[in-house]
Design a protein around this motif. Structure first.
Motif, PDB file in Angstrom:
ATOM      1  N   VAL A  32      -4.454   1.033   8.578  1.00 24.20           N
ATOM      2  CA  VAL A  32      -4.599  -0.387   8.228  1.00 24.20           C
ATOM      3  C   VAL A  32      -5.408  -0.520   6.947  1.00 24.20           C
ATOM      4  O   VAL A  32      -5.055  -1.288   6.053  1.00 24.20           O
ATOM      5  N   PHE A  33      -6.484   0.258   6.837  1.00 25.14           N
ATOM      6  CA  PHE A  33      -7.303   0.194   5.629  1.00 25.14           C
ATOM      7  C   PHE A  33      -6.498   0.649   4.410  1.00 25.14           C
ATOM      8  O   PHE A  33      -6.520  -0.012   3.363  1.00 25.14           O
ATOM      9  N   ALA A  34      -5.778   1.746   4.541  1.00 26.72           N
ATOM     10  CA  ALA A  34      -4.988   2.263   3.411  1.00 26.72           C
ATOM     11  C   ALA A  34      -3.895   1.273   3.006  1.00 26.72           C
ATOM     12  O   ALA A  34      -3.704   1.001   1.813  1.00 26.72           O
ATOM     13  N   LEU A  35      -3.188   0.734   3.970  1.00 24.99           N
ATOM     14  CA  LEU A  35      -2.130  -0.233   3.657  1.00 24.99           C
ATOM     15  C   LEU A  35      -2.699  -1.526   3.087  1.00 24.99           C
ATOM     16  O   LEU A  35      -2.106  -2.136   2.192  1.00 24.99           O
ATOM     17  N   GLY A  36      -3.846  -1.953   3.594  1.00 25.20           N
ATOM     18  CA  GLY A  36      -4.490  -3.141   3.048  1.00 25.20           C
ATOM     19  C   GLY A  36      -4.914  -2.936   1.602  1.00 25.20           C
ATOM     20  O   GLY A  36      -4.761  -3.823   0.758  1.00 25.20           O
ATOM     21  N   LEU A  37      -5.422  -1.741   1.296  1.00 24.43           N
ATOM     22  CA  LEU A  37      -5.810  -1.430  -0.074  1.00 24.43           C
ATOM     23  C   LEU A  37      -4.593  -1.392  -0.992  1.00 24.43           C
ATOM     24  O   LEU A  37      -4.622  -1.940  -2.097  1.00 24.43           O
ATOM     25  N   ILE A  38      -3.519  -0.783  -0.532  1.00 23.05           N
ATOM     26  CA  ILE A  38      -2.281  -0.758  -1.321  1.00 23.05           C
ATOM     27  C   ILE A  38      -1.743  -2.173  -1.521  1.00 23.05           C
ATOM     28  O   ILE A  38      -1.286  -2.542  -2.598  1.00 23.05           O
ATOM     29  N   GLY A  39      -1.814  -2.987  -0.461  1.00 25.01           N
ATOM     30  CA  GLY A  39      -1.374  -4.383  -0.571  1.00 25.01           C
ATOM     31  C   GLY A  39      -2.198  -5.167  -1.569  1.00 25.01           C
ATOM     32  O   GLY A  39      -1.668  -5.995  -2.315  1.00 25.01           O
ATOM     33  N   LEU A  40      -3.508  -4.903  -1.611  1.00 23.45           N
ATOM     34  CA  LEU A  40      -4.365  -5.592  -2.566  1.00 23.45           C
ATOM     35  C   LEU A  40      -4.054  -5.155  -3.999  1.00 23.45           C
ATOM     36  O   LEU A  40      -3.978  -5.980  -4.903  1.00 23.45           O
ATOM     37  N   LEU A  41      -3.870  -3.856  -4.196  1.00 23.38           N
ATOM     38  CA  LEU A  41      -3.633  -3.345  -5.549  1.00 23.38           C
ATOM     39  C   LEU A  41      -2.269  -3.750  -6.099  1.00 23.38           C
ATOM     40  O   LEU A  41      -2.114  -3.932  -7.301  1.00 23.38           O
ATOM     41  N   GLY A  43      -0.582  -6.471  -4.982  1.00 22.91           N
ATOM     42  CA  GLY A  43      -0.387  -7.893  -4.727  1.00 22.91           C
ATOM     43  C   GLY A  43       0.023  -8.702  -5.935  1.00 22.91           C
ATOM     44  O   GLY A  43       0.940  -9.524  -5.848  1.00 22.91           O
ATOM     45  N   PRO A  44      -0.625  -8.509  -7.099  1.00 22.08           N
ATOM     46  CA  PRO A  44      -0.227  -9.314  -8.257  1.00 22.08           C
ATOM     47  C   PRO A  44       1.202  -9.046  -8.727  1.00 22.08           C
ATOM     48  O   PRO A  44       1.780  -9.854  -9.435  1.00 22.08           O
ATOM     49  N   PHE A  45       1.764  -7.925  -8.333  1.00 23.51           N
ATOM     50  CA  PHE A  45       3.131  -7.589  -8.740  1.00 23.51           C
ATOM     51  C   PHE A  45       4.138  -7.934  -7.658  1.00 23.51           C
ATOM     52  O   PHE A  45       5.270  -7.467  -7.694  1.00 23.51           O
ATOM     53  N   VAL A  46       3.755  -8.680  -6.658  1.00 17.02           N
ATOM     54  CA  VAL A  46       4.559  -9.169  -5.548  1.00 17.02           C
ATOM     55  C   VAL A  46       5.024  -8.041  -4.630  1.00 17.02           C
ATOM     56  O   VAL A  46       5.575  -8.281  -3.582  1.00 17.02           O
ATOM     57  N   GLY A  47       4.756  -6.801  -4.973  1.00 16.01           N
ATOM     58  CA  GLY A  47       5.125  -5.686  -4.103  1.00 16.01           C
ATOM     59  C   GLY A  47       4.142  -5.504  -2.963  1.00 16.01           C
ATOM     60  O   GLY A  47       4.390  -4.735  -2.043  1.00 16.01           O
ATOM     61  N   GLY A  48       3.018  -6.200  -3.010  1.00 13.91           N
ATOM     62  CA  GLY A  48       1.995  -6.046  -1.996  1.00 13.91           C
ATOM     63  C   GLY A  48       2.287  -6.750  -0.695  1.00 13.91           C
ATOM     64  O   GLY A  48       1.579  -6.559   0.285  1.00 13.91           O
ATOM     65  N   VAL A  49       3.344  -7.533  -0.653  1.00 17.46           N
ATOM     66  CA  VAL A  49       3.640  -8.279   0.563  1.00 17.46           C
ATOM     67  C   VAL A  49       4.072  -7.343   1.692  1.00 17.46           C
ATOM     68  O   VAL A  49       3.718  -7.572   2.855  1.00 17.46           O
ATOM     69  N   VAL A  50       4.767  -6.283   1.371  1.00 18.11           N
ATOM     70  CA  VAL A  50       5.250  -5.372   2.413  1.00 18.11           C
ATOM     71  C   VAL A  50       4.106  -4.574   3.036  1.00 18.11           C
ATOM     72  O   VAL A  50       3.931  -4.603   4.261  1.00 18.11           O
ATOM     73  N   PRO A  51       3.289  -3.842   2.247  1.00 20.76           N
ATOM     74  CA  PRO A  51       2.208  -3.102   2.899  1.00 20.76           C
ATOM     75  C   PRO A  51       1.176  -4.003   3.564  1.00 20.76           C
ATOM     76  O   PRO A  51       0.621  -3.639   4.609  1.00 20.76           O
ATOM     77  N   ALA A  52       0.932  -5.190   3.006  1.00 21.71           N
ATOM     78  CA  ALA A  52      -0.037  -6.094   3.617  1.00 21.71           C
ATOM     79  C   ALA A  52       0.468  -6.608   4.968  1.00 21.71           C
ATOM     80  O   ALA A  52      -0.289  -6.693   5.929  1.00 21.71           O
ATOM     81  N   THR A  53       1.746  -6.912   5.037  1.00 22.97           N
ATOM     82  CA  THR A  53       2.317  -7.382   6.299  1.00 22.97           C
ATOM     83  C   THR A  53       2.317  -6.277   7.345  1.00 22.97           C
ATOM     84  O   THR A  53       1.992  -6.508   8.515  1.00 22.97           O
ATOM     85  N   VAL A  54       2.657  -5.073   6.931  1.00 23.59           N
ATOM     86  CA  VAL A  54       2.629  -3.934   7.857  1.00 23.59           C
ATOM     87  C   VAL A  54       1.201  -3.677   8.320  1.00 23.59           C
ATOM     88  O   VAL A  54       0.963  -3.381   9.497  1.00 23.59           O
TER      89      VAL A  54
END
Length: 122
Positions: A32-41, A43-54
């Protein structure tokens, strides 16, 4: 058991059963921490929605498993941090999408509409 001569005794804790498992950190909390970090990084490129949701879905499962384990699964701090990072990533995605829509609407409003005919045309 007393802490020092003359002090009040500390509450007696029953001994652990020998077959009780050792407390371990939940592997889902790390994920969860790793995916949240990837989602944050991302996020501005709209690709963060998938890892953040997972990450948020996995956090829900990890909390359920930690509750069912009766305290033998740890990692609640990593879980909270990962959830916060995931939510921040989703906020960045939303901000990026809203900014792109506003930019698109403004760009579309400035564009000339219809055909640009010569001045001597009816």
């Amino acid at each position: 058991m007393t802490t020092a001569p003359g002090q009040v005794s500390v509450g007696h804790q029953p001994p652990r059963h020998p077959l009780d498992p050792e407390p371990v950190r939940s592997t889902k909390a790390r994920a969860v921490f790793a995916l949240g970090l990837i989602g944050l990084l991302t996020g501005p490129f709209v690709g963060g929605v998938v890892p953040a949701t997972v990450a948020l879905a996995l956090a829900r499962q990890a909390r359920r498993e930690a509750y069912a384990s009766g305290g033998f699964l740890t990692g609640a701090a990593w879980l909270r941090r990962g959830e916060r990072l995931a939510w921040a990533g989703l906020v960045l995605v939303a901000v990026s999408v809203v900014a792109a829509v506003i930019f698109g609407v403004v760009h579309l409003a400035e564009a000339p509409t219809g055909h640009d005919f010569a001045p001597n045309m009816d």
